[in-house]
Design a protein around this motif. Structure first.
Motif, mmCIF file in Angstrom:
data_model
loop_
_atom_site.group_PDB
_atom_site.id
_atom_site.type_symbol
_atom_site.label_atom_id
_atom_site.label_comp_id
_atom_site.label_asym_id
_atom_site.label_seq_id
_atom_site.Cartn_x
_atom_site.Cartn_y
_atom_site.Cartn_z
ATOM 1 N N UNK A 114 0.859 -1.181 0.000
ATOM 2 C CA UNK A 114 0.000 0.000 0.000
ATOM 3 C C UNK A 114 0.897 1.233 0.000
ATOM 4 N N UNK A 115 0.408 2.291 -0.610
ATOM 5 C CA UNK A 115 1.132 3.560 -0.572
ATOM 6 C C UNK A 115 0.382 4.475 0.385
ATOM 7 N N UNK A 116 0.779 4.393 1.639
ATOM 8 C CA UNK A 116 0.157 5.183 2.694
ATOM 9 C C UNK A 116 1.104 5.198 3.885
ATOM 10 N N UNK A 140 -2.045 16.341 -9.555
ATOM 11 C CA UNK A 140 -2.691 17.601 -9.162
ATOM 12 C C UNK A 140 -4.202 17.503 -9.194
ATOM 13 N N UNK A 141 -4.722 16.459 -9.847
ATOM 14 C CA UNK A 141 -6.167 16.289 -10.009
ATOM 15 C C UNK A 141 -6.815 15.511 -8.869
ATOM 16 N N UNK A 142 -6.031 15.111 -7.862
ATOM 17 C CA UNK A 142 -6.562 14.306 -6.759
ATOM 18 C C UNK A 142 -6.398 15.049 -5.438
ATOM 19 N N UNK A 143 -7.384 15.862 -5.052
ATOM 20 C CA UNK A 143 -7.265 16.616 -3.795
ATOM 21 C C UNK A 143 -7.197 15.727 -2.558
ATOM 22 N N UNK A 144 -7.821 14.550 -2.611
ATOM 23 C CA UNK A 144 -7.775 13.629 -1.473
ATOM 24 C C UNK A 144 -6.338 13.175 -1.227
ATOM 25 N N UNK A 145 -5.658 12.777 -2.286
ATOM 26 C CA UNK A 145 -4.276 12.317 -2.143
ATOM 27 C C UNK A 145 -3.352 13.462 -1.740
ATOM 28 N N UNK A 184 1.746 8.123 -6.565
ATOM 29 C CA UNK A 184 0.631 7.821 -5.668
ATOM 30 C C UNK A 184 -0.435 7.012 -6.389
ATOM 31 N N UNK A 185 -1.069 6.134 -5.648
ATOM 32 C CA UNK A 185 -2.245 5.421 -6.142
ATOM 33 C C UNK A 185 -3.434 5.802 -5.258
ATOM 34 N N UNK A 186 -4.525 5.097 -5.390
ATOM 35 C CA UNK A 186 -5.784 5.533 -4.795
ATOM 36 C C UNK A 186 -5.753 5.503 -3.263
ATOM 37 N N UNK A 187 -6.211 6.606 -2.666
ATOM 38 C CA UNK A 187 -6.433 6.683 -1.217
ATOM 39 C C UNK A 187 -7.931 6.612 -0.974
ATOM 40 N N UNK A 188 -8.334 5.691 -0.116
ATOM 41 C CA UNK A 188 -9.756 5.501 0.169
ATOM 42 C C UNK A 188 -9.920 5.237 1.660
ATOM 43 N N UNK A 189 -10.820 5.979 2.294
ATOM 44 C CA UNK A 189 -11.042 5.841 3.740
ATOM 45 C C UNK A 189 -9.733 6.048 4.515
ATOM 46 N N UNK A 190 -8.952 7.007 4.026
ATOM 47 C CA UNK A 190 -7.698 7.407 4.680
ATOM 48 C C UNK A 190 -6.649 6.300 4.696
ATOM 49 N N UNK A 191 -6.743 5.397 3.727
ATOM 50 C CA UNK A 191 -5.749 4.333 3.573
ATOM 51 C C UNK A 191 -5.476 4.109 2.099
ATOM 52 N N UNK A 192 -4.281 3.598 1.816
ATOM 53 C CA UNK A 192 -3.963 3.280 0.436
ATOM 54 C C UNK A 192 -4.672 2.018 -0.018
#
Length: 632
Positions: A114-116, A140-145, A184-192
């Motif tokens: 995971x990348x987190x 730059x298109x992912x404010x969550x990340x 970076x890859x997807x961050x979901x629920x504050x985890x990679x």
């Protein structure tokens, strides 16, 4: 009781001191000092005795059993257990059962990243970083990340977070080559969102590797992890514009063979409760990738209506090891009275220009995009080829789009730019590609599909495993399949499976060079085996599929038995050995005591082969029956 001649079922349990037993085993049997017990260790007359809790004595005289014991001791040692309780049954576990079990219960977890905050240390600390920084590039298109990693940067002084520009150009990617980092890859629920890596030095999420790993994950009931990998692929398309060669900064201009539609379809099929919203989002992204990555720009060739690989980027691929291109650069350096290093330095900075060398590196980056790095089939020509493989894969996209829309979106599917797609539309696109592939890639005289060079306007004659991808995609007619299967078994079958190319094509195209390209004869690779087994099954050639699958699994099993459980990246299928002498070595062969992860798509190929072989073949596999004896 001797265990050297046959399997003896027993639940007798032995209690062994871990450190002392490891020491005794290595001292007695590891004669070459590599911390493994293999057939290459010098013969020993020493029997190793184990005393059970009941005082029974067992003598082990079998390298496989002794190496199994060493592996189980290593696992106990990892957990800091001072003693190991182990049964004779565990030591004598049948080899195919043991390999498959370890893949299912150990290898996949060891390859998961995971990348987190939790997983960054494991993925960012390797020799690809060039310096002591943990550097992560965030779209730059992912404010969550951005918010997640900027917050993490405040907590980790060694972390450097770089926000990518909205317009990622080849010039920008070149400018950061000396500051490589993970993407970076997807961050979901504050985890990679997790993903599986191939293993060894390949410590990131790779393009086509991930699809084949996904097949193994689905067989092993790891739907959660397979779905997560699809989600990360869709994230890449959305935020990086393509499915990346791998999520490293220097791969931003390069994609990989397209398998996303198959991955989506197979994951959705396995869902006990069908998540149609997930399917719609994933399908939308896959169509976006098809339209923007493949049907626009350099990867589409209007003169034929077909596709090619065509990697972007500038200059020398930065991921290659020092000296990799010395043979090419030497000629250019001599012309200018420079050393190779002087020429390379000046070429990298743009001080020296060379259109012919620029073109060479377009081809080189492109063959890496194709996943076949390297092969004489693609050497200095990759970007000129409407290749059989990429067009077969895109035909499969079109057929998958047809199936998914017709099955689950009968009123039409709203895709990118608001266009409404129907199954009939994609049926027409697939039929058109099939016609064009037959026009340009089918060689009537040779009775097979071959790559077409759009520059010379000539069909090639290189005999490669990729020529048979139309069987996997379901593109070939029944008559074409019949002659292709005959050719496949004649040209590419070897003792341990299918070779990457024929020996004749290797000799013809290499021009007498002694350089061994790893995707050519005599080497064999997991994705080719898996696709061709499925292709044979698609057309009803079960016996041929079973033979090729057995040969491949026998080779893996034989090598694991003889070499302390080794499961490497690739094999010499002619010699049926993991001892491959090609340009990049063989990842997965360097370990102490026990392999903890095997190699991603090799693991998957084993599980897939086990899933399709009838039970009587598995029995023969456990007995290590030689395939040349079995298939006389």
């Amino acid at each position: 009781m001797s265990c050297s001649d046959k399997f003896i079922e027993s639940q007798t349990v032995f209690e062994l001191p871990v450190e002392q037993t490891i020491h005794d085993l290595l001292a007695g049997y590891d004669t070459d000092g590599d911390k493994r017990i293999t057939k290459d260790d010098a013969p020993s007359n020493k029997d190793y005795y184990m005393l059970s809790t009941k005082g029974d004595t067992v003598i082990l005289r079998n390298t496989y059993y002794i190496s199994n014991l060493l592996q189980e001791l290593a696992i106990a040692n990892d957990s800091a257990h001072p003693t190991l309780l182990i049964s004779l049954r565990q030591i004598q576990e049948p080899p195919a059962e043991r390999i498959s079990r370890r893949i299912r219960t150990q290898f996949w977890d060891d390859l998961t990243r995971t990348i987190d905050a939790e997983g960054l240390d494991r993925i960012a600390h390797d020799d690809k970083m060039h310096d002591s920084k943990q550097r992560i590039y965030v779209p730059s298109t992912d404010p969550v990340a951005i918010a997640y990693f900027k917050d993490l940067e405040q907590q980790k002084p060694n972390l450097e977070v770089v926000i990518l520009p909205k317009d990622i150009t080849a010039e920008y990617v070149q400018s950061i080559n000396e500051k490589p980092g993970i993407l970076a890859l997807k961050i979901e629920h504050n985890r990679g969102v997790p993903f599986v890596v191939p293993g060894g030095r390949f410590n990131e999420m790779y393009g086509w590797d991930s699809y084949f790993e996904g097949i193994g994950l689905l067989i092993d009931n790891r739907l959660d992890l397979a779905k997560a990998m699809v989600d990360n692929f869709c994230y890449q398309v959305t935020h990086y514009g393509k499915i990346l060669n791998a999520n490293r900064s220097y791969y931003l201009t390069r994609t990989q063979p397209p398998f996303l539609s198959s991955f989506i379809r197979e994951v959705y099929h396995k869902m006990p409760r069908k998540d149609k919203e997930w399917l719609a989002e994933s399908l939308y992204t896959c169509i976006l990738e098809y339209e923007t990555v493949w049907m626009q720009g350099n990867r589409y060739t209007p003169q034929t209506g077909l596709n090619r690989y065509y990697a972007g980027g500038i200059g020398i691929p930065p991921e290659t090891e020092p000296g990799h291109f010395n043979e090419i650069l030497e000629t250019y350096a001599k012309e200018r009275g420079l050393t190779i290093q002087q020429f390379e330095d000046q070429y990298k900075t743009g001080q020296l220009k060379s259109a012919s060398l620029d073109r060479y590196f377009v081809h080189d980056r492109t063959l890496r995009e194709s996943g076949h790095d390297t092969s004489w089939r693609l050497d200095d020509t990759a970007a000129d080829l409407n290749s059989v493989d990429v067009n077969s894969l895109l035909y499969k996209y079109e057929r998958d789009f047809e199936y998914l829309i017709s099955s689950y979106f009968k009123d039409g599917f709203k895709g990118p730019n608001g266009k409404i797609y129907t199954g009939a539309y994609w049926h027409e696109q697939a039929a058109k590609r099939k016609m064009l592939m037959h026009k340009y890639l089918w060689n009537e005289q040779a009775k097979g599909y071959f790559d077409y060079n759009v520059k010379t306007q000539q069909i090639t004659d290189f005999q490669s495993a990729t020529n048979y991808f139309p069987l996997w995609a379901g593109l070939a007619t029944k008559d074409e399949a019949a002659v292709m299967v005959t050719s496949l078994m004649r040209e590419l079958k070897a003792k341990g499976g299918i070779t990457g190319s024929s020996r004749a094509s290797l000799e013809q195209y290499s021009g007498g060079s002694e350089v061994q390209r790893q995707w050519d004869w005599p080497n064999g690779w997991a994705p080719h085996q898996m696709m061709l087994w499925q292709g044979l099954l698609n057309y009803g050639y079960e016996n041929e599929a079973y033979e090729l699958a057995y040969r491949w699994l026998w080779m893996i099993t034989r090598n694991a038995v003889d070499y302390n459980g080794t499961i490497p990246e690739k094999y010499d299928v002619v010699a049926a050995s993991h001892k491959v002498y090609a340009e990049y070595g063989n990842v997965g062969t360097d370990f102490a005591y026990i392999t903890r992860s095997g190699f991603g798509w090799m693991n998957a190929s084993y599980q897939y082969g086990m899933s399709i072989l009838p039970h009587d073949y598995i029995v023969k596999l456990d007995a290590l029956i030689d395939p040349d004896e079995l298939f006389k």
